[in-house]
Design an enzyme around this catalytic site. Structure first.
Site, PDB file in Angstrom:
ATOM      1  NE  ARG A   1     -72.016 123.061  53.106  1.00  0.00           N
ATOM      2  CZ  ARG A   1     -73.010 122.369  53.660  1.00  0.00           C
ATOM      3  NH1 ARG A   1     -72.761 121.351  54.455  1.00  0.00           N
ATOM      4  NH2 ARG A   1     -74.269 122.675  53.413  1.00  0.00           N
TER       5      ARG A   1
ATOM      6  CG  HIS B   1     -71.795 116.038  53.063  1.00  0.00           C
ATOM      7  ND1 HIS B   1     -71.280 117.175  52.497  1.00  0.00           N
ATOM      8  CD2 HIS B   1     -72.839 116.456  53.824  1.00  0.00           C
ATOM      9  CE1 HIS B   1     -71.987 118.218  52.896  1.00  0.00           C
ATOM     10  NE2 HIS B   1     -72.936 117.816  53.715  1.00  0.00           N
TER      11      HIS B   1
HETATM   12  N1  NAP Z   1     -72.736 117.572  57.378  1.00  0.00           N
HETATM   13  C1  NAP Z   1     -74.010 117.760  57.066  1.00  0.00           C
HETATM   14  O1  NAP Z   1     -74.712 116.846  56.591  1.00  0.00           O
HETATM   15  C2  NAP Z   1     -74.631 119.102  57.341  1.00  0.00           C
HETATM   16  C3  NAP Z   1     -76.033 119.217  57.351  1.00  0.00           C
HETATM   17  C4  NAP Z   1     -76.599 120.442  57.652  1.00  0.00           C
HETATM   18  C5  NAP Z   1     -75.785 121.538  57.927  1.00  0.00           C
HETATM   19  N2  NAP Z   1     -74.424 121.402  57.885  1.00  0.00           N
HETATM   20  C6  NAP Z   1     -73.547 122.557  58.172  1.00  0.00           C
HETATM   21  O2  NAP Z   1     -73.955 123.164  59.393  1.00  0.00           O
HETATM   22  C7  NAP Z   1     -73.948 124.574  59.189  1.00  0.00           C
HETATM   23  C8  NAP Z   1     -74.746 125.266  60.263  1.00  0.00           C
HETATM   24  O3  NAP Z   1     -76.124 125.079  60.078  1.00  0.00           O
HETATM   25  P1  NAP Z   1     -77.192 125.865  60.981  1.00  0.00           P
HETATM   26  O4  NAP Z   1     -78.528 125.583  60.412  1.00  0.00           O
HETATM   27  O5  NAP Z   1     -76.953 125.593  62.432  1.00  0.00           O
HETATM   28  O6  NAP Z   1     -76.735 127.382  60.678  1.00  0.00           O
HETATM   29  P2  NAP Z   1     -77.265 128.746  61.298  1.00  0.00           P
HETATM   30  O7  NAP Z   1     -78.522 128.510  62.082  1.00  0.00           O
HETATM   31  O8  NAP Z   1     -77.271 129.739  60.200  1.00  0.00           O
HETATM   32  O9  NAP Z   1     -76.132 129.146  62.368  1.00  0.00           O
HETATM   33  C9  NAP Z   1     -74.848 129.545  62.009  1.00  0.00           C
HETATM   34  C10 NAP Z   1     -74.046 129.817  63.271  1.00  0.00           C
HETATM   35  O10 NAP Z   1     -72.678 130.079  62.917  1.00  0.00           O
HETATM   36  C11 NAP Z   1     -72.265 131.276  63.565  1.00  0.00           C
HETATM   37  N3  NAP Z   1     -71.217 131.952  62.785  1.00  0.00           N
HETATM   38  C12 NAP Z   1     -71.291 132.443  61.526  1.00  0.00           C
HETATM   39  N4  NAP Z   1     -70.115 133.017  61.170  1.00  0.00           N
HETATM   40  C13 NAP Z   1     -69.286 132.890  62.240  1.00  0.00           C
HETATM   41  C14 NAP Z   1     -67.945 133.281  62.511  1.00  0.00           C
HETATM   42  N5  NAP Z   1     -67.212 133.942  61.585  1.00  0.00           N
HETATM   43  N6  NAP Z   1     -67.405 132.985  63.701  1.00  0.00           N
HETATM   44  C15 NAP Z   1     -68.142 132.330  64.656  1.00  0.00           C
HETATM   45  N7  NAP Z   1     -69.418 131.928  64.464  1.00  0.00           N
HETATM   46  C16 NAP Z   1     -69.988 132.212  63.270  1.00  0.00           C
HETATM   47  C17 NAP Z   1     -73.517 132.125  63.675  1.00  0.00           C
HETATM   48  O11 NAP Z   1     -73.319 133.140  64.641  1.00  0.00           O
HETATM   49  P3  NAP Z   1     -74.514 134.181  65.055  1.00  0.00           P
HETATM   50  O12 NAP Z   1     -75.496 133.355  65.854  1.00  0.00           O
HETATM   51  O13 NAP Z   1     -73.820 135.200  65.912  1.00  0.00           O
HETATM   52  O14 NAP Z   1     -75.093 134.720  63.778  1.00  0.00           O
HETATM   53  C18 NAP Z   1     -74.548 131.031  64.060  1.00  0.00           C
HETATM   54  O15 NAP Z   1     -74.463 130.764  65.450  1.00  0.00           O
HETATM   55  C19 NAP Z   1     -74.455 124.727  57.747  1.00  0.00           C
HETATM   56  O16 NAP Z   1     -74.180 125.987  57.181  1.00  0.00           O
HETATM   57  C20 NAP Z   1     -73.650 123.628  57.070  1.00  0.00           C
HETATM   58  O17 NAP Z   1     -72.346 124.116  56.794  1.00  0.00           O
HETATM   59  C21 NAP Z   1     -73.850 120.210  57.598  1.00  0.00           C
END
Ligand code: NAP
Length: 301
Positions: free
Chosen positions: A216, A264
């Site tokens: 983000r 994005h």
């Molecule tokens: N650019 C785009 O079009 C697009 C599209 C989709 C998503 N995204 C971004 O990608 C993000 C991730 O998506 P996802 O589905 O993979 O999320 P997710 O499955 O919820 O995974 C989040 C990961 O981040 C880790 N995390 C959270 N807080 C942290 C911290 N303070 N320090 C280190 N690691 C931390 C979590 O650790 P744990 O495993 O230990 O809980 C987990 O491994 C979304 O939230 C969004 O911001 C962008």
């Protein structure tokens, strides 16, 4: 007990058809609400006025993130879309961006603009250490693809729990940064991760490192990125997310040859995948089963 559809109108026919076929109650937008008490869940990006719905039990974000949503009323659950298509699309963008930085494309695109034929040393992927911040559904997928291309991949998560690549916990962040020639951000935006890509963290990357950012916009302090590029500490960046969005036309990032920005578009939710997930959420809600994609609201993801 019905789902209120409150998202992109173009998706409506697909959602409506799927819910009708499944016999699941569906309300096609706020104008179609006859009794607000019937609404138990709302699928949205930007929510409507939630106080109108006395029996609301769940808000479903139609994207992978939930950081754009306000705090929900007490007792209202929050879920995010789970769509293999979103994960695969982001994986593709991140793999492309990683290869672009690995093969110095910002430099070659800049040279091409001047008609300049000049070569630079080429490195093997096996000699490039890649660090993925955020090893969730998307980070894990990216890790496998980059590993298959030969990159030396490690991951950072909050807990550091085991993954298919060497893992670091948030408390080991400095060691993780120090071995990230290419840093990929795939974190959710939470109070803990807001501004995490700042002068202090960027300084901990190896000299000449590159940044690939698809988390983000508010994770990144853009001025810190500029300073690190100007100092020659970072070499280049690929950004799919910015703060603000849209990035204003006159913003310096657009004309900086060391940075490539996309608006994005790493992923877009496929209408049918989003509808299918919404349907499984409603069925789980009805049966009292675990909600797929349920978000821990205290943690923020
Ligand atoms: N650019 C785009 O079009 C697009 C599209 C989709 C998503 N995204 C971004 O990608 C993000 C991730 O998506 P996802 O589905 O993979 O999320 P997710 O499955 O919820 O995974 C989040 C990961 O981040 C880790 N995390 C959270 N807080 C942290 C911290 N303070 N320090 C280190 N690691 C931390 C979590 O650790 P744990 O495993 O230990 O809980 C987990 O491994 C979304 O939230 C969004 O911001 C962008």
């Amino acid at each position: 007990m019905a789902l209120l559809f409150h998202t992109t109108p173009a998706r409506l026919p697909i959602w409506q058809k799927l819910f009708a076929e499944a016999g699941e109650p569906f309300i096609a937008g706020e104008d179609a609400v006859t009794d607000p008490a019937e609404v138990t869940a709302i699928a949205c990006w930007t929510p409507p006025d939630l106080s109108r719905y006395p029996n609301l039990r769940l808000v479903l974000s139609v994207g992978a993130g939930v950081d754009h949503l306000p705090a929900l009323p007490q007792g209202v659950a929050l879920a995010r879309t789970l769509a293999p298509g979103i994960e695969a699309m982001v994986r593709d963008w991140v793999v492309m961006a990683t290869l672009m930085l690995h093969r110095d494309m910002p430099l070659y695109i800049d040279q091409a603009g001047r008609g300049e034929w000049r070569t630079h040393p080429v490195r093997l992927s096996t000699s490039r250490r890649v660090g993925i911040m955020g090893m969730g559904r998307i980070g894990g997928l990216v890790a496998g693809s980059l590993q298959a291309l030969g990159f030396d991949v490690a991951g950072l998560s909050r807990t550091g729990s085991t993954g298919t690549v060497p893992m670091f916990a948030a408390s080991q962040r400095d060691a993780f940064l120090a071995r990230s020639d290419l840093l990929i951000c795939l974190l959710p935006l939470t109070p803990e991760t807001r501004g995490i890509l700042n002068a202090e963290t960027l300084a901990k990357l190896p000299a000449g490192a590159g940044l690939i950012h698809a988390g983000r916009g508010a994770h990144l302090d853009a001025q810190a990125l500029r300073a690190a590029l100007d100092a020659g500490h970072l070499s280049a960046a690929m950004l799919d997310v910015t703060d603000p969005e849209p990035l204003p036309t006159e913003h310096w990032i657009w004309s900086d040859p060391r940075i490539i920005v996309t608006p994005h578009i790493a992923a877009q939710t496929d209408a049918l995948e989003g509808a299918r997930h919404a349907l499984t959420v409603m069925q789980a809600l009805r049966q009292g089963a675990p909600i797929p994609g349920l978000v821990d609201q205290a943690r923020g993801y």
